[in-house]
Scaffold this motif. Structure first.
Motif, PDB file in Angstrom:
ATOM      1  N   GLY A  25       0.809  -1.215   0.000  1.00 43.64           N
ATOM      2  CA  GLY A  25       0.000   0.000   0.000  1.00 43.64           C
ATOM      3  C   GLY A  25       0.835   1.253   0.000  1.00 43.64           C
ATOM      4  N   ILE A  26       0.358   2.260   0.728  1.00 40.38           N
ATOM      5  CA  ILE A  26       1.058   3.537   0.803  1.00 40.38           C
ATOM      6  C   ILE A  26       1.101   3.995   2.262  1.00 40.38           C
ATOM      7  CG2 ILE A  26       0.393   4.250  -1.528  1.00 40.38           C
ATOM      8  CD1 ILE A  26      -1.771   6.041  -0.260  1.00 40.38           C
ATOM      9  N   VAL A  27       2.009   4.909   2.537  1.00 42.34           N
ATOM     10  CA  VAL A  27       2.069   5.572   3.838  1.00 42.34           C
ATOM     11  C   VAL A  27       1.822   7.056   3.610  1.00 42.34           C
ATOM     12  CG1 VAL A  27       3.542   6.229   5.784  1.00 42.34           C
ATOM     13  CG2 VAL A  27       3.602   3.889   4.906  1.00 42.34           C
ATOM     14  N   VAL A  28       0.906   7.616   4.392  1.00 42.04           N
ATOM     15  CA  VAL A  28       0.452   8.992   4.185  1.00 42.04           C
ATOM     16  C   VAL A  28       0.843   9.859   5.372  1.00 42.04           C
ATOM     17  CG1 VAL A  28      -1.543  10.480   3.773  1.00 42.04           C
ATOM     18  CG2 VAL A  28      -1.494   8.175   2.805  1.00 42.04           C
TER      19      VAL A  28
ATOM     20  N   VAL B 220      -6.672   9.208  -4.277  1.00 42.18           N
ATOM     21  CA  VAL B 220      -7.768   9.222  -3.311  1.00 42.18           C
ATOM     22  C   VAL B 220      -7.641   7.969  -2.462  1.00 42.18           C
ATOM     23  CG1 VAL B 220     -10.266   9.330  -2.993  1.00 42.18           C
ATOM     24  CG2 VAL B 220      -9.230  10.335  -5.031  1.00 42.18           C
ATOM     25  N   ALA B 221      -7.823   8.095  -1.174  1.00 45.02           N
ATOM     26  CA  ALA B 221      -7.747   6.927  -0.294  1.00 45.02           C
ATOM     27  C   ALA B 221      -8.824   7.015   0.773  1.00 45.02           C
ATOM     28  CB  ALA B 221      -6.366   6.837   0.345  1.00 45.02           C
ATOM     29  N   LEU B 222      -9.194   5.870   1.307  1.00 47.55           N
ATOM     30  CA  LEU B 222     -10.173   5.785   2.387  1.00 47.55           C
ATOM     31  C   LEU B 222      -9.475   5.342   3.657  1.00 47.55           C
ATOM     32  CD1 LEU B 222     -13.071   4.102   0.415  1.00 47.55           C
ATOM     33  CD2 LEU B 222     -13.100   6.402   1.401  1.00 47.55           C
ATOM     34  N   VAL B 223      -9.691   6.120   4.731  1.00 47.73           N
ATOM     35  CA  VAL B 223      -8.988   5.895   5.998  1.00 47.73           C
ATOM     36  C   VAL B 223      -9.996   5.929   7.141  1.00 47.73           C
ATOM     37  CG1 VAL B 223      -7.211   6.788   7.546  1.00 47.73           C
ATOM     38  CG2 VAL B 223      -6.910   6.994   5.077  1.00 47.73           C
TER      39      VAL B 223
ATOM     40  N   PHE C 102      -0.699   3.989   7.350  1.00 50.13           N
ATOM     41  CA  PHE C 102      -0.640   3.006   6.276  1.00 50.13           C
ATOM     42  C   PHE C 102      -2.036   2.793   5.699  1.00 50.13           C
ATOM     43  CE2 PHE C 102      -1.219  -1.427   4.889  1.00 50.13           C
ATOM     44  CZ  PHE C 102      -0.302  -1.461   3.843  1.00 50.13           C
ATOM     45  N   VAL C 103      -2.119   2.822   4.365  1.00 51.18           N
ATOM     46  CA  VAL C 103      -3.378   2.565   3.673  1.00 51.18           C
ATOM     47  C   VAL C 103      -3.143   1.425   2.692  1.00 51.18           C
ATOM     48  CG1 VAL C 103      -5.246   3.539   2.302  1.00 51.18           C
ATOM     49  CG2 VAL C 103      -3.912   5.028   3.814  1.00 51.18           C
ATOM     50  N   PRO C 104      -3.874   0.320   2.814  1.00 50.73           N
ATOM     51  CA  PRO C 104      -3.683  -0.795   1.874  1.00 50.73           C
ATOM     52  C   PRO C 104      -4.032  -0.389   0.454  1.00 50.73           C
ATOM     53  CG  PRO C 104      -5.583  -1.178   3.288  1.00 50.73           C
ATOM     54  CD  PRO C 104      -4.884   0.016   3.836  1.00 50.73           C
ATOM     55  N   ALA C 105      -3.370  -1.019  -0.505  1.00 53.68           N
ATOM     56  CA  ALA C 105      -3.476  -0.627  -1.911  1.00 53.68           C
ATOM     57  C   ALA C 105      -4.898  -0.658  -2.425  1.00 53.68           C
ATOM     58  CB  ALA C 105      -2.585  -1.534  -2.762  1.00 53.68           C
ATOM     59  N   GLU C 106      -5.727  -1.586  -1.921  1.00 52.91           N
ATOM     60  CA  GLU C 106      -7.090  -1.684  -2.433  1.00 52.91           C
ATOM     61  C   GLU C 106      -7.944  -0.487  -2.041  1.00 52.91           C
ATOM     62  OE1 GLU C 106      -6.858  -4.400   1.275  1.00 52.91           O
ATOM     63  OE2 GLU C 106      -5.605  -3.872  -0.448  1.00 52.91           O
TER      64      GLU C 106
ATOM     65  N   VAL D 245      -6.914   2.634  -2.330  1.00 51.16           N
ATOM     66  CA  VAL D 245      -6.269   3.767  -2.989  1.00 51.16           C
ATOM     67  C   VAL D 245      -6.641   3.763  -4.470  1.00 51.16           C
ATOM     68  CG1 VAL D 245      -4.089   4.927  -3.514  1.00 51.16           C
ATOM     69  CG2 VAL D 245      -4.325   3.613  -1.386  1.00 51.16           C
ATOM     70  N   LEU D 246      -7.042   4.927  -4.985  1.00 52.56           N
ATOM     71  CA  LEU D 246      -7.338   5.084  -6.408  1.00 52.56           C
ATOM     72  C   LEU D 246      -6.673   6.356  -6.919  1.00 52.56           C
ATOM     73  CD1 LEU D 246     -11.197   4.346  -6.638  1.00 52.56           C
ATOM     74  CD2 LEU D 246      -9.344   2.870  -7.448  1.00 52.56           C
ATOM     75  N   PRO D 247      -6.304   6.410  -8.201  1.00 54.07           N
ATOM     76  CA  PRO D 247      -5.812   7.662  -8.780  1.00 54.07           C
ATOM     77  C   PRO D 247      -6.929   8.704  -8.788  1.00 54.07           C
ATOM     78  CG  PRO D 247      -5.268   5.784 -10.182  1.00 54.07           C
ATOM     79  CD  PRO D 247      -6.246   5.292  -9.166  1.00 54.07           C
ATOM     80  N   LEU D 248      -6.642   9.915  -8.348  1.00 56.68           N
ATOM     81  CA  LEU D 248      -7.657  10.965  -8.341  1.00 56.68           C
ATOM     82  C   LEU D 248      -8.226  11.234  -9.732  1.00 56.68           C
ATOM     83  CD1 LEU D 248      -9.314  13.164  -6.946  1.00 56.68           C
ATOM     84  CD2 LEU D 248      -7.352  14.705  -7.206  1.00 56.68           C
ATOM     85  N   PRO D 249      -7.405  11.294 -10.815  1.00 57.58           N
ATOM     86  CA  PRO D 249      -7.991  11.546 -12.144  1.00 57.58           C
ATOM     87  C   PRO D 249      -9.070  10.535 -12.514  1.00 57.58           C
ATOM     88  CG  PRO D 249      -5.611  11.829 -12.228  1.00 57.58           C
ATOM     89  CD  PRO D 249      -5.923  11.256 -10.884  1.00 57.58           C
TER      90      PRO D 249
END
Length: 392
Positions: free
Chosen positions: A130-133, A166-169, A199-203, A205-209
């Motif tokens: 995923g990503i770290v924000v 875009v991510a959901l947390v 930490f946000v898992p990859a699922e 997370v979406l590209p904002l565009p």
């Protein structure tokens, strides 16, 4: 999980019946800079938080025409409550762009409330899975009563150009900063939130565009008219009802006070006898009627194109922003006329027009809502130029 979906008239009726509760707690909300728990419970009981949720999770998948009228009824009671409800509708819709497994996680909470933002004021870096924000977002309306936040961050990886995601947390992963000390929409609790190495898992997370274009990653929602429209027209149509409600409220409270007021230091024993008052009331009412036209043209366009599954032309997307700005401008002008005509006694806190005027001013200054910004964008496209923003 299915749901019997109430008709538009039923949902509007429920919203209208909440007005006494919203008015009862409006001053408390201003003092405490957030909605009263009883107001949130009332909105939940009326199904307000389900309007943009998928039917398979017990939601209503309501069209934006319904959102306009529901928010307008809420706005007649309290602009802050209407604003929070309408702000929840937008991130809830954005949640429906995510893969179905993510939606199952979010909508597992009955009447889930998702707050959010469109501003990429945080950074994200790659992590295993995923990503770290890290970062901070301001103006997060309704954060105190939310379960999740939709966040925007700039994703920076070593092997690619930075781009917004875009991510959901879960709200439990974020720090809430109680910094909402504002002159208008005080009751919205539009505080700041902070992510520290979240930490946000990859699922999730979406590209904002992709989301801006209304390109869903959901197989289940692909055929629903509610979820196949670009984000900004959806956000615009989700927001205008609150503004209409504030305009209607100003007109109502002015006319309620009118028979009992005179114009001090004049010969008029009753304000309603003065020709000036007749002009003021007519001007305010006409501006409100014009605002209604733009609000309903906006929602009708969003709903029609969603039903058709038709591609949006650039000028249609720009006009959606233009209609939003026109509603805000016209309602503010209408409320300003009525506030000016309300006299010195209207500065007292128990006269609602002063709060309505402050709330409308706050909406008017909002970056997405500002009439000048929206008119310039619409005019730019009408002049044959490309839009100078991705937020269209």
């Amino acid at each position: 999980m299915g749901s019997d979906v109430p008709a538009r008239d039923e949902l509007v009726r429920r919203a209208a019946e909440l007005a006494p509760l919203l008015r009862k707690h409006a001053n408390w909300a201003e003092d405490n800079r957030r909605l009263h728990d009883e107001v949130v419970e009332g909105l939940e009981d009326a199904g307000i938080f389900r309007l943009r949720a998928p039917k398979r999770f017990g939601g209503f998948e309501a069209d934006t025409g319904t959102l306009v009228e529901v928010a307008a009824e809420l706005g007649r009671g309290d602009g802050a409550a209407a604003w929070v409800a309408s702000v929840y509708w937008i991130p809830t819709w954005m949640t429906c762009m995510f893969p179905d497994a993510v939606q199952e996680e979010v909508f597992a909470t009955p009447d889930v409330r998702v707050c959010g933002t469109l501003s990429p004021s945080a950074m994200a870096t790659p992590a295993d899975g995923g990503i770290v924000v890290n970062g901070k977002w301001g103006f997060i309306s309704g954060a105190h009563h939310s379960h999740w936040q939709e966040i925007i961050a700039v994703y920076a990886a070593p092997d690619s150009e930075p781009y917004p995601v875009v991510a959901l947390v879960p709200m439990s992963d974020l720090l809430v900063v109680d910094d909402w000390h504002a002159s208008g929409l005080r009751g919205t609790g539009s505080v700041s939130t902070v992510a520290k190495d979240v930490f946000v898992p990859a699922e999730r997370v979406l590209p904002l565009p992709q989301v801006l274009q209304g390109q869903s990653a959901s197989a289940e929602n692909a055929k629903s008219p509610a979820y196949r429209t670009p984000l900004l027209p959806v956000a615009s149509a989700s927001s205008v009802g609150t503004v209409l409600g504030l305009g209607r409220a100003a007109k109502e409270v002015f006319l309620e006070r009118l028979p009992h007021r005179k114009i001090t230091y004049t010969g008029y024993e009753s304000q309603r006898e003065a020709p000036l008052t007749h002009h003021q009331v007519a001007e305010a009412a006409n501006k409100l009627d014009e605002a209604e036209f733009h609000a309903h043209r906006l929602s009708s366009t969003v709903d029609r194109k969603g039903a058709e599954g038709a591609e949006w032309k650039l000028v249609e997307r720009a006009r959606a922003r233009g209609d939003l700005g026109s509603v805000v401008r016209l309602v503010k002008e209408s409320v300003d006329v009525l506030a000016t005509a309300s006299g010195g006694s209207s500065v007292y806190r128990d006269v609602p027009v002063q709060r309505i005027a402050r709330d409308v001013q706050a909406v008017h200054l909002h970056a997405l809502m500002h009439p000048n910004t929206n008119a310039e964008l619409y005019g730019r496209v009408l002049c044959g130029l490309e839009a100078d923003t991705a937020y269209i």
